[in-house]
Design a protein around this motif. Structure first.
Motif, mmCIF file in Angstrom:
data_model
loop_
_atom_site.group_PDB
_atom_site.id
_atom_site.type_symbol
_atom_site.label_atom_id
_atom_site.label_comp_id
_atom_site.label_asym_id
_atom_site.label_seq_id
_atom_site.Cartn_x
_atom_site.Cartn_y
_atom_site.Cartn_z
ATOM 1 N N TRP A 101 0.832 -1.203 0.000
ATOM 2 C CA TRP A 101 0.000 0.000 0.000
ATOM 3 C C TRP A 101 0.864 1.249 0.000
ATOM 4 N N LYS A 102 0.386 2.277 -0.655
ATOM 5 C CA LYS A 102 1.047 3.580 -0.643
ATOM 6 C C LYS A 102 0.423 4.395 0.493
ATOM 7 N N TRP A 103 0.959 4.192 1.679
ATOM 8 C CA TRP A 103 0.400 4.800 2.880
ATOM 9 C C TRP A 103 0.525 6.327 2.822
ATOM 10 N N GLU A 104 -0.511 7.023 3.240
ATOM 11 C CA GLU A 104 -0.490 8.476 3.309
ATOM 12 C C GLU A 104 -1.232 8.930 4.564
ATOM 13 N N VAL A 105 -0.771 10.030 5.124
ATOM 14 C CA VAL A 105 -1.428 10.618 6.296
ATOM 15 C C VAL A 105 -1.577 12.111 6.061
ATOM 16 N N ASN A 106 -2.793 12.613 6.202
ATOM 17 C CA ASN A 106 -3.026 14.038 6.037
ATOM 18 C C ASN A 106 -4.010 14.538 7.082
ATOM 19 N N LEU A 107 -3.993 15.841 7.284
ATOM 20 C CA LEU A 107 -4.840 16.492 8.282
ATOM 21 C C LEU A 107 -5.725 17.521 7.594
ATOM 22 N N LEU A 108 -7.032 17.440 7.883
ATOM 23 C CA LEU A 108 -8.007 18.345 7.285
ATOM 24 C C LEU A 108 -8.566 19.286 8.342
ATOM 25 N N GLY A 109 -8.628 20.561 8.020
ATOM 26 C CA GLY A 109 -9.191 21.537 8.935
ATOM 27 C C GLY A 109 -10.706 21.473 8.921
ATOM 28 N N SER A 110 -11.278 20.938 9.972
ATOM 29 C CA SER A 110 -12.730 20.786 10.073
ATOM 30 C C SER A 110 -13.092 20.538 11.525
ATOM 31 N N SER A 111 -14.292 20.983 11.913
ATOM 32 C CA SER A 111 -14.747 20.767 13.290
ATOM 33 C C SER A 111 -15.267 19.353 13.503
ATOM 34 N N GLN A 112 -15.333 18.552 12.458
ATOM 35 C CA GLN A 112 -15.815 17.181 12.594
ATOM 36 C C GLN A 112 -14.931 16.384 13.550
ATOM 37 N N TYR A 116 -10.250 8.598 9.568
ATOM 38 C CA TYR A 116 -10.505 7.359 8.837
ATOM 39 C C TYR A 116 -9.238 6.869 8.160
ATOM 40 N N CYS A 117 -9.261 5.591 7.811
ATOM 41 C CA CYS A 117 -8.226 5.000 6.967
ATOM 42 C C CYS A 117 -8.938 4.248 5.865
ATOM 43 N N MET A 118 -8.802 4.717 4.649
ATOM 44 C CA MET A 118 -9.448 4.084 3.509
ATOM 45 C C MET A 118 -8.705 2.796 3.129
ATOM 46 N N PRO A 119 -9.374 1.894 2.404
ATOM 47 C CA PRO A 119 -8.669 0.732 1.859
ATOM 48 C C PRO A 119 -7.430 1.193 1.092
ATOM 49 N N GLY A 120 -6.301 0.550 1.346
ATOM 50 C CA GLY A 120 -5.068 0.948 0.688
ATOM 51 C C GLY A 120 -4.185 1.842 1.539
ATOM 52 N N GLY A 121 -4.616 2.131 2.801
ATOM 53 C CA GLY A 121 -3.756 2.888 3.704
ATOM 54 C C GLY A 121 -3.816 4.394 3.571
ATOM 55 N N LYS A 122 -4.943 4.922 3.138
ATOM 56 C CA LYS A 122 -5.108 6.371 3.005
ATOM 57 C C LYS A 122 -5.746 6.919 4.275
ATOM 58 N N ILE A 123 -4.926 7.575 5.114
ATOM 59 C CA ILE A 123 -5.359 8.017 6.432
ATOM 60 C C ILE A 123 -5.626 9.524 6.435
ATOM 61 N N ALA A 124 -6.717 9.900 7.090
ATOM 62 C CA ALA A 124 -7.032 11.320 7.264
ATOM 63 C C ALA A 124 -7.532 11.554 8.679
ATOM 64 N N PHE A 125 -7.058 12.618 9.297
ATOM 65 C CA PHE A 125 -7.575 13.077 10.589
ATOM 66 C C PHE A 125 -8.178 14.457 10.375
ATOM 67 N N TYR A 126 -9.192 14.769 11.156
ATOM 68 C CA TYR A 126 -9.775 16.100 11.149
ATOM 69 C C TYR A 126 -9.305 16.836 12.402
ATOM 70 N N THR A 127 -9.085 18.123 12.261
ATOM 71 C CA THR A 127 -8.612 18.891 13.414
ATOM 72 C C THR A 127 -9.615 18.828 14.561
ATOM 73 N N GLY A 128 -10.899 18.623 14.237
ATOM 74 C CA GLY A 128 -11.938 18.564 15.261
ATOM 75 C C GLY A 128 -11.718 17.465 16.273
ATOM 76 N N ILE A 129 -11.282 16.286 15.822
ATOM 77 C CA ILE A 129 -11.095 15.176 16.755
ATOM 78 C C ILE A 129 -9.872 15.399 17.637
ATOM 79 N N ILE A 130 -8.859 16.035 17.092
ATOM 80 C CA ILE A 130 -7.651 16.305 17.876
ATOM 81 C C ILE A 130 -7.901 17.400 18.904
#
Length: 296
Positions: A101-112, A116-130
């Protein structure tokens, strides 16, 4: 844009020796879960990974156009990728394809309050959870491990397969009812309602499995599994109006905490080993929120 993804993938490179060590450790100790559901076989192997990669790219591009995609030098991005780099070697043994998998991690500015981690290792965090949950590194690792586990256990393909099977059964039941002189549409409606409730149960099972596998991964990487208890106690404070358990795709918070605690005997030795300390000498997990009691 290319710079962000290239650096994200580069930061998550895993050595062959690290993978071999993780595979050996996983085979000897830790949590035990059953084989992955055969329902995932109803979806072509890797089909969801390609779709997920396209969807992830589009999401990142949209976020960047709205200035909501955190740059590579953002302290939280650096933090998330550092945690992911520690987790991934212990994630790979759970799925043979994960090493490619081509693993990736990114952060999105959102109050959510979401990640999530999509199939294939695509990870996203929202600033809201942090920000809303004031996540410690251990708690980030628990969240990330959980989301990675969904991808490793191919829960997306499993749910898609179950949906296909449920639709076939409902349509077959409606045709049979019409053959017998009954209202096929009424039977189909009742069947769809029953199938929806069944899918919610399947989804709750997936959530529980992801919790368990995620705890194992996090513990091996040196993150305290007891952070999972504090995490869900925090979640309880911000999700007071959550739907009733039987209509939710997530297990109720108290059930989730109890299930996490049930697996402490399996994962705490892994954590102690990763920290190179005696299990009995581990201090309690201390939350960074005063109302959350120490977790022992």
């Amino acid at each position: 844009m290319k710079k962000t993804f290239a650096i994200g993938s580069l930061l998550l490179c895993v050595t062959t020796s690290g993978l071999a060590f993780a595979q050996e450790a996983t085979s000897q100790e830790g949590v035990k879960v059953g084989k992955m559901s055969l329902m995932r076989k109803l979806v072509p192997t890797g089909a969801l990974e390609g779709q997920a990669a396209q969807q992830y790219l589009q999401t990142m591009q949209d976020a960047q156009s709205k200035k909501a995609l955190a740059p590579d030098d953002n302290p939280q991005v650096i933090r998330l990728r550092a945690i992911a780099k520690k987790l991934i070697p212990y994630a790979l043994p759970w799925n043979d394809r994960a090493k490619d998998w081509k693993w990736e991690v990114n952060l999105l500015g959102s109050s959510q309050i979401n990640a999530y981690c999509m199939p294939g290792g695509k990870i996203a965090f929202y600033t809201g959870i942090i920000d809303s949950l004031k996540l410690t590194d251990d708690e980030v690792a628990i969240v990330m491990g959980h989301e990675i586990a969904h991808a490793l256990r191919e829960h997306g393909a499993e749910r898609a397969g179950k949906s296909i099977a449920a639709n076939i059964l409902v349509k077959s039941a409606a045709l049979f009812a019409e053959y017998k002189g009954y209202d096929g549409r009424m039977v189909a409606g009742a069947g769809s309602a029953g199938a929806n409730l069944a899918m919610l149960k399947f989804s709750r099972d997936d959530e529980s499995e992801a919790d368990v596998v995620g705890l194992d991964i996090a513990a091996r990487a040196g993150y305290d599994p007891r952070a999972g208890v504090a995490l869900w106690q925090k979640m309880g404070y911000v999700n007071k109006n959550s739907p009733p358990k039987w209509l939710s795709t997530h297990p109720a918070g108290t059930d989730r905490i109890n299930e996490i605690r049930k697996h402490f005997p399996e994962v705490m030795p892994l954590y102690a080993k990763a920290k190179n300390v005696d299990l009995a000498s581990l201090p309690p997990y201390k939350s960074n929120v005063k109302v959350i009691p120490d977790v022992r």
